[in-house]
Design a protein around this motif. Structure first.
Motif, PDB file in Angstrom:
ATOM      1  N   PHE A  74      50.686  85.326  49.729  1.00  0.00           N
ATOM      2  CA  PHE A  74      51.916  85.347  48.945  1.00  0.00           C
ATOM      3  C   PHE A  74      53.171  85.085  49.769  1.00  0.00           C
ATOM      4  CE2 PHE A  74      48.879  87.508  46.184  1.00  0.00           C
ATOM      5  CZ  PHE A  74      49.088  86.787  45.013  1.00  0.00           C
ATOM      6  N   ASP A  75      53.122  85.192  51.096  1.00  0.00           N
ATOM      7  CA  ASP A  75      54.231  84.676  51.907  1.00  0.00           C
ATOM      8  C   ASP A  75      54.404  83.182  51.671  1.00  0.00           C
ATOM      9  OD1 ASP A  75      55.018  87.031  53.028  1.00  0.00           O
ATOM     10  OD2 ASP A  75      54.216  86.634  55.031  1.00  0.00           O
ATOM     11  N   GLN A  76      53.272  82.487  51.629  1.00  0.00           N
ATOM     12  CA  GLN A  76      53.327  81.040  51.430  1.00  0.00           C
ATOM     13  C   GLN A  76      53.766  80.686  50.007  1.00  0.00           C
ATOM     14  OE1 GLN A  76      52.868  78.695  53.945  1.00  0.00           O
ATOM     15  NE2 GLN A  76      52.989  80.610  55.093  1.00  0.00           N
ATOM     16  N   VAL A  77      53.311  81.470  49.026  1.00  0.00           N
ATOM     17  CA  VAL A  77      53.739  81.241  47.644  1.00  0.00           C
ATOM     18  C   VAL A  77      55.250  81.407  47.535  1.00  0.00           C
ATOM     19  CG1 VAL A  77      53.607  82.127  45.277  1.00  0.00           C
ATOM     20  CG2 VAL A  77      51.521  81.926  46.650  1.00  0.00           C
ATOM     21  N   GLN A  78      55.778  82.456  48.120  1.00  0.00           N
ATOM     22  CA  GLN A  78      57.216  82.713  48.057  1.00  0.00           C
ATOM     23  C   GLN A  78      58.016  81.577  48.697  1.00  0.00           C
ATOM     24  OE1 GLN A  78      57.555  86.445  50.080  1.00  0.00           O
ATOM     25  NE2 GLN A  78      56.675  87.638  48.405  1.00  0.00           N
ATOM     26  N   THR A  79      57.637  81.216  49.917  1.00  0.00           N
ATOM     27  CA  THR A  79      58.405  80.201  50.636  1.00  0.00           C
ATOM     28  C   THR A  79      58.254  78.826  50.001  1.00  0.00           C
ATOM     29  OG1 THR A  79      58.164  81.451  52.691  1.00  0.00           O
ATOM     30  CG2 THR A  79      58.756  79.132  52.891  1.00  0.00           C
ATOM     31  N   ALA A  80      57.049  78.486  49.562  1.00  0.00           N
ATOM     32  CA  ALA A  80      56.833  77.175  48.938  1.00  0.00           C
ATOM     33  C   ALA A  80      57.651  77.033  47.661  1.00  0.00           C
ATOM     34  CB  ALA A  80      55.358  76.978  48.642  1.00  0.00           C
ATOM     35  N   PHE A  81      57.818  78.118  46.924  1.00  0.00           N
ATOM     36  CA  PHE A  81      58.589  78.046  45.679  1.00  0.00           C
ATOM     37  C   PHE A  81      60.092  78.123  45.933  1.00  0.00           C
ATOM     38  CE2 PHE A  81      60.738  80.085  42.076  1.00  0.00           C
ATOM     39  CZ  PHE A  81      60.416  79.185  41.061  1.00  0.00           C
ATOM     40  N   ILE A  82      60.528  79.050  46.784  1.00  0.00           N
ATOM     41  CA  ILE A  82      61.966  79.266  46.971  1.00  0.00           C
ATOM     42  C   ILE A  82      62.597  78.211  47.877  1.00  0.00           C
ATOM     43  CG2 ILE A  82      63.691  80.873  47.882  1.00  0.00           C
ATOM     44  CD1 ILE A  82      61.839  83.173  47.136  1.00  0.00           C
ATOM     45  N   ASN A  83      61.922  77.855  48.949  1.00  0.00           N
ATOM     46  CA  ASN A  83      62.522  76.962  49.939  1.00  0.00           C
ATOM     47  C   ASN A  83      61.578  75.820  50.297  1.00  0.00           C
ATOM     48  OD1 ASN A  83      64.286  75.924  51.854  1.00  0.00           O
ATOM     49  ND2 ASN A  83      63.889  77.507  53.378  1.00  0.00           N
ATOM     50  N   PRO A  84      61.220  74.968  49.339  1.00  0.00           N
ATOM     51  CA  PRO A  84      60.256  73.897  49.622  1.00  0.00           C
ATOM     52  C   PRO A  84      60.778  72.845  50.591  1.00  0.00           C
ATOM     53  CG  PRO A  84      61.243  73.587  47.460  1.00  0.00           C
ATOM     54  CD  PRO A  84      61.703  74.923  47.957  1.00  0.00           C
ATOM     55  N   ASP A  85      62.100  72.733  50.725  1.00  0.00           N
ATOM     56  CA  ASP A  85      62.688  71.717  51.610  1.00  0.00           C
ATOM     57  C   ASP A  85      62.995  72.256  53.005  1.00  0.00           C
ATOM     58  OD1 ASP A  85      62.745  69.741  49.545  1.00  0.00           O
ATOM     59  OD2 ASP A  85      64.503  70.747  48.695  1.00  0.00           O
ATOM     60  N   ASN A  86      62.580  73.485  53.270  1.00  0.00           N
ATOM     61  CA  ASN A  86      62.728  74.099  54.588  1.00  0.00           C
ATOM     62  C   ASN A  86      64.182  74.108  55.069  1.00  0.00           C
ATOM     63  OD1 ASN A  86      61.882  75.403  56.928  1.00  0.00           O
ATOM     64  ND2 ASN A  86      61.397  73.506  58.009  1.00  0.00           N
ATOM     65  N   PHE A  87      65.096  74.499  54.174  1.00  0.00           N
ATOM     66  CA  PHE A  87      66.471  74.684  54.599  1.00  0.00           C
ATOM     67  C   PHE A  87      66.541  75.881  55.543  1.00  0.00           C
ATOM     68  CE2 PHE A  87      67.408  72.569  50.443  1.00  0.00           C
ATOM     69  CZ  PHE A  87      68.084  71.478  50.970  1.00  0.00           C
ATOM     70  N   TYR A 105      53.805  93.973  52.136  1.00  0.00           N
ATOM     71  CA  TYR A 105      54.109  93.379  53.431  1.00  0.00           C
ATOM     72  C   TYR A 105      54.761  92.008  53.332  1.00  0.00           C
ATOM     73  CZ  TYR A 105      51.504  97.052  55.811  1.00  0.00           C
ATOM     74  OH  TYR A 105      51.088  98.266  56.287  1.00  0.00           O
ATOM     75  N   THR A 106      54.924  91.485  52.132  1.00  0.00           N
ATOM     76  CA  THR A 106      55.677  90.232  51.997  1.00  0.00           C
ATOM     77  C   THR A 106      57.174  90.483  52.051  1.00  0.00           C
ATOM     78  OG1 THR A 106      55.811  90.306  49.561  1.00  0.00           O
ATOM     79  CG2 THR A 106      53.855  89.271  50.530  1.00  0.00           C
ATOM     80  N   PHE A 107      57.575  91.752  52.088  1.00  0.00           N
ATOM     81  CA  PHE A 107      59.003  92.045  52.052  1.00  0.00           C
ATOM     82  C   PHE A 107      59.735  91.438  53.247  1.00  0.00           C
ATOM     83  CE2 PHE A 107      62.790  94.539  52.940  1.00  0.00           C
ATOM     84  CZ  PHE A 107      63.419  94.489  51.707  1.00  0.00           C
ATOM     85  N   GLY A 108      59.121  91.450  54.422  1.00  0.00           N
ATOM     86  CA  GLY A 108      59.762  90.861  55.598  1.00  0.00           C
ATOM     87  C   GLY A 108      60.064  89.395  55.399  1.00  0.00           C
ATOM     88  N   ASN A 109      59.192  88.675  54.707  1.00  0.00           N
ATOM     89  CA  ASN A 109      59.423  87.259  54.430  1.00  0.00           C
ATOM     90  C   ASN A 109      60.431  87.065  53.306  1.00  0.00           C
ATOM     91  OD1 ASN A 109      58.573  84.323  54.650  1.00  0.00           O
ATOM     92  ND2 ASN A 109      58.067  84.709  52.515  1.00  0.00           N
ATOM     93  N   LEU A 110      60.377  87.926  52.299  1.00  0.00           N
ATOM     94  CA  LEU A 110      61.241  87.788  51.132  1.00  0.00           C
ATOM     95  C   LEU A 110      62.658  88.277  51.392  1.00  0.00           C
ATOM     96  CD1 LEU A 110      61.195  86.990  48.108  1.00  0.00           C
ATOM     97  CD2 LEU A 110      60.582  89.358  47.594  1.00  0.00           C
ATOM     98  N   SER A 111      62.820  89.191  52.324  1.00  0.00           N
ATOM     99  CA  SER A 111      64.116  89.832  52.550  1.00  0.00           C
ATOM    100  C   SER A 111      65.266  88.858  52.804  1.00  0.00           C
ATOM    101  CB  SER A 111      64.003  90.824  53.715  1.00  0.00           C
ATOM    102  OG  SER A 111      65.253  91.385  54.032  1.00  0.00           O
ATOM    103  N   PRO A 112      65.116  87.827  53.661  1.00  0.00           N
ATOM    104  CA  PRO A 112      66.243  86.904  53.854  1.00  0.00           C
ATOM    105  C   PRO A 112      66.677  86.204  52.569  1.00  0.00           C
ATOM    106  CG  PRO A 112      64.660  86.659  55.628  1.00  0.00           C
ATOM    107  CD  PRO A 112      64.016  87.547  54.598  1.00  0.00           C
ATOM    108  N   TYR A 113      65.732  85.833  51.714  1.00  0.00           N
ATOM    109  CA  TYR A 113      66.082  85.191  50.456  1.00  0.00           C
ATOM    110  C   TYR A 113      66.779  86.174  49.515  1.00  0.00           C
ATOM    111  CZ  TYR A 113      62.400  82.009  52.121  1.00  0.00           C
ATOM    112  OH  TYR A 113      61.626  81.170  52.870  1.00  0.00           O
ATOM    113  N   LEU A 114      66.199  87.366  49.379  1.00  0.00           N
ATOM    114  CA  LEU A 114      66.740  88.350  48.450  1.00  0.00           C
ATOM    115  C   LEU A 114      68.111  88.840  48.913  1.00  0.00           C
ATOM    116  CD1 LEU A 114      66.247  90.037  45.915  1.00  0.00           C
ATOM    117  CD2 LEU A 114      65.051  91.717  47.335  1.00  0.00           C
ATOM    118  N   THR A 115      68.248  89.095  50.214  1.00  0.00           N
ATOM    119  CA  THR A 115      69.539  89.542  50.746  1.00  0.00           C
ATOM    120  C   THR A 115      70.602  88.468  50.537  1.00  0.00           C
ATOM    121  OG1 THR A 115      68.390  90.833  52.440  1.00  0.00           O
ATOM    122  CG2 THR A 115      70.731  90.416  52.792  1.00  0.00           C
ATOM    123  N   SER A 116      70.262  87.232  50.849  1.00  0.00           N
ATOM    124  CA  SER A 116      71.213  86.123  50.686  1.00  0.00           C
ATOM    125  C   SER A 116      71.600  85.948  49.220  1.00  0.00           C
ATOM    126  CB  SER A 116      70.605  84.832  51.228  1.00  0.00           C
ATOM    127  OG  SER A 116      70.289  84.951  52.602  1.00  0.00           O
TER     128      SER A 116
END
Length: 500
Positions: free
Chosen positions: A174-187, A42-53
């Motif tokens: 793990f939604d928070q783990v993904q976002t904190a690691f990939i986009n810590p500056d909230n771009f 279920y983290t796919f919905g959160n990860l999808s924008p990063y992975l697609t981009s």
């Protein structure tokens, strides 16, 4: 002192029961821990924008869209649907500990391999983070459910809900783990193509492959702790040789019948009910040796083999309702963030929405499982389908209410569709018994092999034609049909004539 005094025997019996109870609690806790990792689907919905981009910007899939990327989730769901029954058979061969570890580590390996596949092509990513991930999730999925319900046969819905709450709650962490690691500056995603927005910041995209190594390491470590806790209660046997079939006395005719004869007369196979005092009595004798455990059949109304289950119309009703409800879970799980990005420009907030939605996903499974225990599975199905249908049909109002209303709606949607994953295994156990639960529930779960790719295909094709609002009504129609099936077609009853 004579150890045979009744008082001392009673104390010993109570002590033994407490030890057994605590072993059962540890099994449930182990199941929750295992499902926390499996539920990162279920983290796919959160990860999808990063992975697609990432795949668009770095050339492995230059024209990839969000609805196309959802095929990764669809392949994962297909793999899971195809392998749940396989996991049930594997558990009977190698035991719950090894089966859950094989499934868990196979899933983690798929996550590790996505570090490489995401850089190469979308097709390889579908294989590693889609099909491989989902297949091994399915192998391990039913093992904790079966073990927990065997330890607590009178609380099937509750312990089932607790275990699958882990599946729903994994994304909270793990939604928070993904976002904190990939986009810590909230771009925010600032590259717009055909109405969809993508990330193009190198500082964000460069971290995408590495996150799969971090996630895979976390998952495999948690699975190593959870797998050894998986075990069946004392006296349980997953296999019974044909030559050792038990015989029971037909009190009316004085004839001996085998277990297969008894099972074939189950009312769930459209046969007359057994009488209250017959061989299907679910009560457990209060006396007897304290080391002697009731067999699985002693506490189940009926025990049907997979071959017998396929003869029951109630199986096909469960299969159809699970399929129809699966459309909603596929749609919301993959596209809630993509829809939110159309009017919310805060990536950290959207990740937070996903995390709290995961909490509702987990809590909803406990809630709906409890409803199934205290009222009936049918009442729970009706209430769940009605709630989801009402929410999805009015989801478009969130664009007027902004962040607060979007947060509330997504959380409630996850909390409503989550009921499928506690109600349907509970209904399967109540209808057909727990002895073959892994295989029988796997048969019900095969509905997801069809609905997940169908949901993604229709979303991809229909989005440009009918827009987001049209998709909401389209998905709502599936939930309404499930409601009608539960209302008029699902009429399974136990041996006492009570609604299951």
């Amino acid at each position: 002192m004579d150890s045979g005094f009744p008082g001392e025997r009673e104390v010993g019996r109570i002590s033994w029961r407490r030890r057994v109870r605590w072993r059962g609690v540890m099994v449930v806790l182990g199941g929750i821990l295992m499902h926390l990792t499996l539920g990162t689907l279920y983290t796919f919905g959160n990860l999808s924008p990063y992975l697609t981009s990432f795949m668009r910007e770095y050339g492995s899939a230059p024209s990839l869209t969000y609805t196309q990327c959802a095929w990764i989730y669809a392949l994962a769901a297909i793999g899971q649907g195809a392998s749940v029954s396989v996991g049930g058979l594997l558990e009977r061969k190698v035991g719950p500990k090894l089966c859950s570890l094989i499934g868990g580590w196979g899933m983690s390996l798929g996550v590790f391999l996505t570090y490489f596949s995401a850089k190469e092509s979308f097709g390889l990513t579908i294989l590693t983070y889609g099909a491989m991930f989902g297949f091994f999730v399915g192998l391990a999925y039913a093992v904790p459910l079966g073990c927990a319900m065997r330890w607590f046969p009178q609380r099937k819905g509750l312990v089932n809900g607790l275990v699958v709450a882990g599946f729903g709650g994994g994304a909270f962490i793990f939604d928070q783990v993904q976002t904190a690691f990939i986009n810590p500056d909230n771009f925010k995603p600032d590259k717009e193509v055909d109405g969809e927005k993508y990330f193009d910041q190198a500082s964000v995209l460069d971290r995408v492959p590495t996150v799969f190594l971090i996630l895979g390491g976390c998952y495999s470590g948690m699975q190593l702790l959870a797998a050894p806790l998986m075990c069946n209660p004392p006296g349980y046997s997953s296999t019974q040789p044909q030559s050792q079939k038990k015989e029971s006395v037909n009190h009316q005719e004085g004839e001996a019948t085998t277990d297969d004869d008894i099972d074939s007369k189950s009312p769930l196979l459209d046969q007359p009910d057994k009488e209250e005092g017959g061989v299907f009595s679910s009560s457990v004798p209060a006396t007897g040796d304290m080391e002697k455990q009731p067999s699985v059949e002693d506490v189940d109304d009926y025990t049907l083999s997979p071959r017998q289950v396929l003869k029951s119309r109630h199986f096909y009703c469960l299969w159809a309702m699970f399929l129809l409800n699966g459309m909603g879970s596929t749609f919301i799980s993959t596209l809630y963030k993509a829809y939110g990005q159309t009017f919310i420009k805060d990536d950290t907030f959207l990740a937070l929405v996903g995390s709290f939605a995961a909490v509702f996903n987990g809590a909803g499974r406990i809630f709906w499982g409890t409803i199934a225990d205290k009222l009936s599975c049918r009442v729970a199905m009706l209430s769940m389908s009605a709630a989801f249908c009402a929410l999805i049909l009015t989801l478009s109002v969130t664009s007027y209410g902004g962040k607060p209303l979007f947060f509330i709606y997504v959380c409630l949607l996850f909390g409503s569709f989550s009921g499928s994953f506690s109600i349907f295994p509970t209904a399967t156990a109540k209808c057909f018994g727990r002895k073959y639960l892994g295989v029988n529930y796997g048969l019900v779960f095969t509905s997801q092999i069809l609905i997940s790719p169908l949901g993604v295909f229709l979303s991809e094709k229909l989005k440009t034609l009918i827009g987001w609002n049209g998709l909401f009504f389209f998905v709502g129609a599936f939930s309404l049909t499930s409601f009608l099936l539960a209302m008029f077609a699902f009429t399974a009853k136990d041996k006492k004539g009570k609604e299951i």
